[in-house]
Design a protein around this motif. Sequence first.
Motif, mmCIF file in Angstrom:
data_model
loop_
_atom_site.group_PDB
_atom_site.id
_atom_site.type_symbol
_atom_site.label_atom_id
_atom_site.label_comp_id
_atom_site.label_asym_id
_atom_site.label_seq_id
_atom_site.Cartn_x
_atom_site.Cartn_y
_atom_site.Cartn_z
ATOM 1 N N ALA A 170 0.975 -27.002 -62.158
ATOM 2 C CA ALA A 170 1.490 -25.627 -62.206
ATOM 3 C C ALA A 170 3.012 -25.607 -62.099
ATOM 4 N N VAL A 171 3.556 -26.441 -61.231
ATOM 5 C CA VAL A 171 5.017 -26.521 -61.073
ATOM 6 C C VAL A 171 5.666 -26.995 -62.376
ATOM 7 N N LYS A 172 5.093 -28.016 -63.004
ATOM 8 C CA LYS A 172 5.638 -28.527 -64.263
ATOM 9 C C LYS A 172 5.607 -27.457 -65.350
ATOM 10 N N ARG A 173 4.492 -26.731 -65.441
ATOM 11 C CA ARG A 173 4.367 -25.680 -66.464
ATOM 12 C C ARG A 173 5.377 -24.562 -66.226
ATOM 13 N N ALA A 174 5.552 -24.194 -64.974
ATOM 14 C CA ALA A 174 6.506 -23.128 -64.653
ATOM 15 C C ALA A 174 7.926 -23.546 -65.002
ATOM 16 N N ASN A 175 8.291 -24.767 -64.677
ATOM 17 C CA ASN A 175 9.639 -25.260 -64.993
ATOM 18 C C ASN A 175 9.884 -25.306 -66.494
ATOM 19 N N LEU A 176 8.862 -25.692 -67.260
ATOM 20 C CA LEU A 176 9.000 -25.720 -68.723
ATOM 21 C C LEU A 176 9.212 -24.313 -69.281
ATOM 22 N N ALA A 177 8.477 -23.333 -68.718
ATOM 23 C CA ALA A 177 8.607 -21.957 -69.196
ATOM 24 C C ALA A 177 9.970 -21.358 -68.855
ATOM 25 N N LEU A 178 10.521 -21.754 -67.714
ATOM 26 C CA LEU A 178 11.784 -21.175 -67.255
ATOM 27 C C LEU A 178 13.007 -21.864 -67.861
ATOM 28 N N LEU A 179 12.837 -23.045 -68.397
ATOM 29 C CA LEU A 179 13.971 -23.835 -68.896
ATOM 30 C C LEU A 179 14.822 -23.089 -69.921
ATOM 31 N N PRO A 180 14.218 -22.498 -70.975
ATOM 32 C CA PRO A 180 15.076 -21.801 -71.957
ATOM 33 C C PRO A 180 15.607 -20.454 -71.473
ATOM 34 N N LEU A 181 15.115 -19.975 -70.330
ATOM 35 C CA LEU A 181 15.531 -18.677 -69.812
ATOM 36 C C LEU A 181 16.652 -18.788 -68.777
ATOM 37 N N ASP A 182 17.087 -20.020 -68.535
ATOM 38 C CA ASP A 182 18.173 -20.263 -67.593
ATOM 39 C C ASP A 182 17.804 -19.805 -66.182
ATOM 40 N N HIS A 183 16.491 -19.907 -65.847
ATOM 41 C CA HIS A 183 16.013 -19.588 -64.506
ATOM 42 C C HIS A 183 15.305 -20.815 -63.921
ATOM 43 N N GLU A 184 15.109 -20.771 -62.617
ATOM 44 C CA GLU A 184 14.454 -21.888 -61.951
ATOM 45 C C GLU A 184 13.605 -21.381 -60.788
ATOM 46 N N ILE A 185 12.703 -22.246 -60.292
ATOM 47 C CA ILE A 185 11.875 -21.919 -59.143
ATOM 48 C C ILE A 185 12.721 -22.009 -57.873
ATOM 49 N N VAL A 238 -6.313 -23.255 -59.510
ATOM 50 C CA VAL A 238 -5.234 -22.962 -58.563
ATOM 51 C C VAL A 238 -4.291 -21.949 -59.199
ATOM 52 N N ASN A 239 -4.079 -20.835 -58.507
ATOM 53 C CA ASN A 239 -3.135 -19.810 -58.942
ATOM 54 C C ASN A 239 -1.914 -19.866 -58.028
ATOM 55 N N VAL A 240 -0.786 -20.235 -58.605
ATOM 56 C CA VAL A 240 0.444 -20.388 -57.819
ATOM 57 C C VAL A 240 1.452 -19.324 -58.243
ATOM 58 N N SER A 241 1.968 -18.588 -57.262
ATOM 59 C CA SER A 241 3.036 -17.607 -57.515
ATOM 60 C C SER A 241 4.359 -18.180 -57.020
ATOM 61 N N PHE A 242 5.360 -18.166 -57.915
ATOM 62 C CA PHE A 242 6.672 -18.727 -57.592
ATOM 63 C C PHE A 242 7.712 -17.614 -57.506
ATOM 64 N N ILE A 243 8.617 -17.750 -56.557
ATOM 65 C CA ILE A 243 9.825 -16.913 -56.529
ATOM 66 C C ILE A 243 10.822 -17.603 -57.461
ATOM 67 N N ILE A 244 11.333 -16.870 -58.437
ATOM 68 C CA ILE A 244 12.266 -17.437 -59.388
ATOM 69 C C ILE A 244 13.612 -16.721 -59.336
ATOM 70 N N GLY A 245 14.621 -17.371 -59.874
ATOM 71 C CA GLY A 245 15.950 -16.786 -59.932
ATOM 72 C C GLY A 245 16.818 -17.531 -60.921
ATOM 73 N N ARG A 246 17.963 -16.970 -61.207
ATOM 74 C CA ARG A 246 18.875 -17.587 -62.159
ATOM 75 C C ARG A 246 19.408 -18.907 -61.594
ATOM 76 N N LYS A 247 19.539 -19.866 -62.465
ATOM 77 C CA LYS A 247 20.082 -21.154 -62.056
ATOM 78 C C LYS A 247 21.504 -20.977 -61.546
#
Length: 250
Positions: A170-185, A238-247
């Motif tokens: 789940a962490v890997k998938r979230a990081n891949l989705a956020l990469l082009p959006l200039d955001h991170e976990i 497993v359902n994981v909720s992440f707090i995200i923000g701009r890099k």
Amino acid sequence: MSLMINKRESKLWLTWEVRNHYLPDFMRVSRVASGYLSSQQVIIEFEIETLSDSAGTSLLQNNHNISKAINEMKKAGAEESELSTQDMNIFPSYRQEYDDNTKSYQSIFEGYKVENKLIFVSKKLDLAGKAIDIAVSSGINKISSVQFVPTQTKIKELKDSVISQAVEDAVKRANLALLPLDHEIKSVKSINIEEDLYGRNQLYSKVQFLYSSPLGGAHGQNDETKLFDNVKKFNVQVNVSFIIGRKQQN
């Protein structure tokens, strides 16, 4: 006091609103992971039912059948600690008969019934078929369940491993989705675990095949019941909720 916003500022403000509409302060990722276990023990539940004119006679007959089955199983290799009885009941038994004269059913006393259970729990999987043969020949009336199962220790180890795999994925998938959006976990908000996804958990599936092998005939041996087991599958979502923000810029 009035607030004046020119077209350029308005356009920038709308762009910011649209961008943040698709970038909430948290995101949720669901992942499914599976694991397999082989059986480490067999659990067989037998039921013994006897009926006689008196409660004492019925109880003696019931005890005789159970004792015979236990002694023969111990001779075949079962340990005393692997055999136990439970849920004994003694009660008057009645049958329903239709009376043509009264045109109704009558309760007819037929004696005293004694019910008991014999439980066989062992890590000697090859004894399962022989235990069934011994029970049947000893007068045990019913085999209510036969299960090949992993031990609780192995189940816990598998659950921990599968859950860890699902969270990492789940962490890997979230990081891949956020990469082009200039955001991170920034952190994990919550983790929800759902075991036995869609009811397909087979950790406690019953025995699949039951038949007698052709051991008799010229060899002069009785047929022996053979049991076959299969591997057990465990699913977890497993359902994981992440707090995200701009890099943060370095």
